[in-house]
Structure formats: structure tokens, C-alpha cells
Design a protein around this motif. Structure first.
Motif, PDB file in Angstrom:
ATOM      1  N   LEU A  75      42.399  12.138  12.398  1.00  0.00           N
ATOM      2  CA  LEU A  75      42.043  12.466  13.780  1.00  0.00           C
ATOM      3  C   LEU A  75      43.203  12.178  14.721  1.00  0.00           C
ATOM      4  CD1 LEU A  75      38.357  11.180  13.990  1.00  0.00           C
ATOM      5  CD2 LEU A  75      39.141  13.551  14.032  1.00  0.00           C
ATOM      6  N   GLU A  76      43.894  11.094  14.473  1.00  0.00           N
ATOM      7  CA  GLU A  76      45.060  10.737  15.294  1.00  0.00           C
ATOM      8  C   GLU A  76      46.139  11.810  15.165  1.00  0.00           C
ATOM      9  OE1 GLU A  76      47.180   8.551  17.988  1.00  0.00           O
ATOM     10  OE2 GLU A  76      45.158   8.105  17.307  1.00  0.00           O
ATOM     11  N   ARG A  77      46.362  12.266  13.949  1.00  0.00           N
ATOM     12  CA  ARG A  77      47.351  13.341  13.740  1.00  0.00           C
ATOM     13  C   ARG A  77      46.929  14.617  14.467  1.00  0.00           C
ATOM     14  NH1 ARG A  77      47.697  12.338   7.386  1.00  0.00           N
ATOM     15  NH2 ARG A  77      49.212  10.640   7.357  1.00  0.00           N
ATOM     16  N   GLN A  78      45.662  14.962  14.351  1.00  0.00           N
ATOM     17  CA  GLN A  78      45.175  16.172  15.017  1.00  0.00           C
ATOM     18  C   GLN A  78      45.315  16.049  16.529  1.00  0.00           C
ATOM     19  OE1 GLN A  78      41.192  16.502  13.516  1.00  0.00           O
ATOM     20  NE2 GLN A  78      41.815  17.494  11.615  1.00  0.00           N
ATOM     21  N   GLU A  79      44.988  14.877  17.055  1.00  0.00           N
ATOM     22  CA  GLU A  79      45.114  14.651  18.498  1.00  0.00           C
ATOM     23  C   GLU A  79      46.575  14.760  18.933  1.00  0.00           C
ATOM     24  OE1 GLU A  79      44.414  10.945  21.501  1.00  0.00           O
ATOM     25  OE2 GLU A  79      42.868  11.318  20.007  1.00  0.00           O
ATOM     26  N   ARG A  80      47.456  14.163  18.178  1.00  0.00           N
ATOM     27  CA  ARG A  80      48.886  14.221  18.503  1.00  0.00           C
ATOM     28  C   ARG A  80      49.383  15.667  18.451  1.00  0.00           C
ATOM     29  NH1 ARG A  80      50.220  10.294  15.334  1.00  0.00           N
ATOM     30  NH2 ARG A  80      49.854   8.654  16.813  1.00  0.00           N
ATOM     31  N   HIS A  81      48.922  16.405  17.448  1.00  0.00           N
ATOM     32  CA  HIS A  81      49.312  17.817  17.332  1.00  0.00           C
ATOM     33  C   HIS A  81      48.791  18.601  18.541  1.00  0.00           C
ATOM     34  CE1 HIS A  81      50.415  21.584  15.479  1.00  0.00           C
ATOM     35  NE2 HIS A  81      49.192  22.029  15.654  1.00  0.00           N
ATOM     36  N   ALA A  82      47.564  18.334  18.936  1.00  0.00           N
ATOM     37  CA  ALA A  82      46.998  19.019  20.108  1.00  0.00           C
ATOM     38  C   ALA A  82      47.793  18.669  21.364  1.00  0.00           C
ATOM     39  CB  ALA A  82      45.526  18.639  20.281  1.00  0.00           C
ATOM     40  N   GLU A  83      48.181  17.413  21.490  1.00  0.00           N
ATOM     41  CA  GLU A  83      48.986  17.004  22.651  1.00  0.00           C
ATOM     42  C   GLU A  83      50.325  17.739  22.654  1.00  0.00           C
ATOM     43  OE1 GLU A  83      49.218  12.780  22.165  1.00  0.00           O
ATOM     44  OE2 GLU A  83      47.210  12.444  22.997  1.00  0.00           O
ATOM     45  N   GLN A  84      50.909  17.903  21.470  1.00  0.00           N
ATOM     46  CA  GLN A  84      52.175  18.621  21.381  1.00  0.00           C
ATOM     47  C   GLN A  84      51.992  20.081  21.786  1.00  0.00           C
ATOM     48  OE1 GLN A  84      53.193  17.872  17.285  1.00  0.00           O
ATOM     49  NE2 GLN A  84      54.417  16.062  17.788  1.00  0.00           N
ATOM     50  N   LEU A  85      50.889  20.678  21.350  1.00  0.00           N
ATOM     51  CA  LEU A  85      50.627  22.071  21.719  1.00  0.00           C
ATOM     52  C   LEU A  85      50.443  22.217  23.228  1.00  0.00           C
ATOM     53  CD1 LEU A  85      48.193  23.253  18.895  1.00  0.00           C
ATOM     54  CD2 LEU A  85      50.606  23.848  19.193  1.00  0.00           C
ATOM     55  N   VAL A  86      49.716  21.279  23.825  1.00  0.00           N
ATOM     56  CA  VAL A  86      49.508  21.315  25.275  1.00  0.00           C
ATOM     57  C   VAL A  86      50.845  21.159  25.992  1.00  0.00           C
ATOM     58  CG1 VAL A  86      48.530  20.036  27.217  1.00  0.00           C
ATOM     59  CG2 VAL A  86      47.109  20.561  25.238  1.00  0.00           C
ATOM     60  N   ALA A  87      51.669  20.230  25.530  1.00  0.00           N
ATOM     61  CA  ALA A  87      52.974  20.024  26.161  1.00  0.00           C
ATOM     62  C   ALA A  87      53.835  21.282  26.046  1.00  0.00           C
ATOM     63  CB  ALA A  87      53.696  18.830  25.519  1.00  0.00           C
ATOM     64  N   ARG A  88      53.784  21.919  24.883  1.00  0.00           N
ATOM     65  CA  ARG A  88      54.556  23.151  24.675  1.00  0.00           C
ATOM     66  C   ARG A  88      54.042  24.256  25.600  1.00  0.00           C
ATOM     67  NH1 ARG A  88      53.789  24.198  19.158  1.00  0.00           N
ATOM     68  NH2 ARG A  88      54.947  22.306  18.840  1.00  0.00           N
ATOM     69  N   GLU A  89      52.719  24.384  25.718  1.00  0.00           N
ATOM     70  CA  GLU A  89      52.146  25.401  26.608  1.00  0.00           C
ATOM     71  C   GLU A  89      52.526  25.129  28.062  1.00  0.00           C
ATOM     72  OE1 GLU A  89      47.953  25.551  25.902  1.00  0.00           O
ATOM     73  OE2 GLU A  89      48.194  26.370  23.889  1.00  0.00           O
ATOM     74  N   GLU A  90      52.499  23.865  28.460  1.00  0.00           N
ATOM     75  CA  GLU A  90      52.875  23.526  29.833  1.00  0.00           C
ATOM     76  C   GLU A  90      54.341  23.855  30.087  1.00  0.00           C
ATOM     77  OE1 GLU A  90      51.788  19.403  30.126  1.00  0.00           O
ATOM     78  OE2 GLU A  90      49.692  19.872  30.590  1.00  0.00           O
ATOM     79  N   GLN A  91      55.182  23.595  29.104  1.00  0.00           N
ATOM     80  CA  GLN A  91      56.603  23.912  29.250  1.00  0.00           C
ATOM     81  C   GLN A  91      56.790  25.427  29.374  1.00  0.00           C
ATOM     82  OE1 GLN A  91      58.975  23.048  25.833  1.00  0.00           O
ATOM     83  NE2 GLN A  91      60.862  23.694  26.805  1.00  0.00           N
ATOM     84  N   GLN A  92      56.096  26.180  28.535  1.00  0.00           N
ATOM     85  CA  GLN A  92      56.208  27.631  28.599  1.00  0.00           C
ATOM     86  C   GLN A  92      55.698  28.162  29.931  1.00  0.00           C
ATOM     87  OE1 GLN A  92      54.098  28.788  25.064  1.00  0.00           O
ATOM     88  NE2 GLN A  92      55.903  28.571  23.753  1.00  0.00           N
ATOM     89  N   GLU A  93      54.629  27.567  30.443  1.00  0.00           N
ATOM     90  CA  GLU A  93      54.094  27.980  31.740  1.00  0.00           C
ATOM     91  C   GLU A  93      55.119  27.716  32.844  1.00  0.00           C
ATOM     92  OE1 GLU A  93      50.392  26.885  34.683  1.00  0.00           O
ATOM     93  OE2 GLU A  93      50.110  26.668  32.530  1.00  0.00           O
ATOM     94  N   CYS A  94      55.791  26.560  32.784  1.00  0.00           N
ATOM     95  CA  CYS A  94      56.829  26.252  33.780  1.00  0.00           C
ATOM     96  C   CYS A  94      57.967  27.256  33.688  1.00  0.00           C
ATOM     97  CB  CYS A  94      57.372  24.837  33.575  1.00  0.00           C
ATOM     98  SG  CYS A  94      56.233  23.542  34.099  1.00  0.00           S
ATOM     99  N   GLN A  95      58.371  27.588  32.469  1.00  0.00           N
ATOM    100  CA  GLN A  95      59.446  28.560  32.296  1.00  0.00           C
ATOM    101  C   GLN A  95      59.021  29.921  32.857  1.00  0.00           C
ATOM    102  OE1 GLN A  95      60.116  28.350  28.072  1.00  0.00           O
ATOM    103  NE2 GLN A  95      61.645  26.726  28.269  1.00  0.00           N
TER     104      GLN A  95
END
Length: 141
Positions: A75-95
Motif C-alpha cells: 500500500l505504501e508503494r502504491q501510495e508513493r506511486h500515486a503521489e509521483q503520478l500526481v506530481a508529474r501531472e501537476e508539472q505537466q499542467e504547469c508546463q
């Protein structure tokens, strides 16, 4: 372009940070698992006189604890992966927002230049009309 490079550096730093956190968490959980296993082995060695049923019950309990820890780790791995995806999406949105702003500025500049050219053309046309009206076409002498 330097902004995109800066964003990529920030994303890289964030990925490294998340990977370091994941490694730390894995080390902690692996240590806990090893301690649990050692504790179980110690207990089994000390309590060899226990009945087979009691040993089996304890083994089941320990396996359930291990499974619980493994699920928590997953679950911790899945949560961390989800956080990474959110961070990537936020970065793409900023770009994307930066690109939209840049295109808006460029479009505004192009409209300004078009309007300026149109005004200059109208002035030249009016000047040409004036000159032609005052003695013929320009160039005739």
C-alpha cells in the motif's frame, strides 16, 4: 526553454527524493521483518516443548503479521506511486499553462504587428491617393 529545463530539474529532484524516501521506508520494513523472523525463530527454539497445535497457531499468527506488513508495504508503494503520478501531472499542467501564456503573448504581439501594418498600409494608401489627386499618379513627371 530554461523554464522547462528548470522544471525538469525540479522533477528530477522530486523523483530522487521520493526514491530515497521509498528506500528508507523499505529498509525500515525489511528490518522489522527480519526482527520478527528472528524473534519467531528464537521463540520456536526456546519453546520446542510446546505442543504441535500451539506451535501451528503461533506460526499462523506470525504469518498473518508478515502478510499484514507486506500489505502495508505494498500500500505504501502504491501510495508513493500515486503521489509521483500526481506530481508529474501537476508539472505537466504547469508546463502547459506556461506554453499557453507564451502563445497568448505571441498571438497578442502578432495582432499588434498586424494592426500596425494595416494602419501603415492605410496611411500609405491615403498618401498615394492624396498625391494622385494633386496632379496625377506618383512617378509621372
Amino acid at each position: 526553454e530554461s523554464q522547462v529545463s528548470f522544471s525538469e530539474q525540479e522533477a528530477s529532484k522530486e523523483r530522487r527524493h521520493l526514491q530515497e524516501e521509498a528506500l528508507k521506508e523499505r529498509l525500515i520494513l525489511d528490518t522489522e521483518l527480519d526482527q520478527q523472523r528472528q524473534s519467531w525463530e528464537d521463540r520456536v527454539a526456546k519453546e520446542r516443548n510446546l505442543s504441535e497445535e500451539q506451535l501451528e497457531r503461533e506460526r499462523q499468527q506470525i504469518e498473518e503479521r508478515f502478510e499484514h506488513l507486506e500489505r502495508a508495504l505494498q500500500l505504501e508503494r502504491q501510495e508513493r506511486h500515486a503521489e509521483q503520478l500526481v506530481a508529474r501531472e501537476e508539472q505537466q499542467e504547469c508546463q502547459l499553462q506556461r506554453a499557453i501564456q507564451q502563445h497568448t503573448v505571441e498571438a497578442s504581439q502578432m495582432r499588434y504587428e498586424r494592426d500596425l501594418m494595416k494602419a501603415m498600409h492605410e496611411e500609405l494608401f491615403a498618401e498615394n491617393q492624396r498625391l494622385c489627386g494633386n496632379g496625377g499618379a506618383v512617378g509621372r513627371g
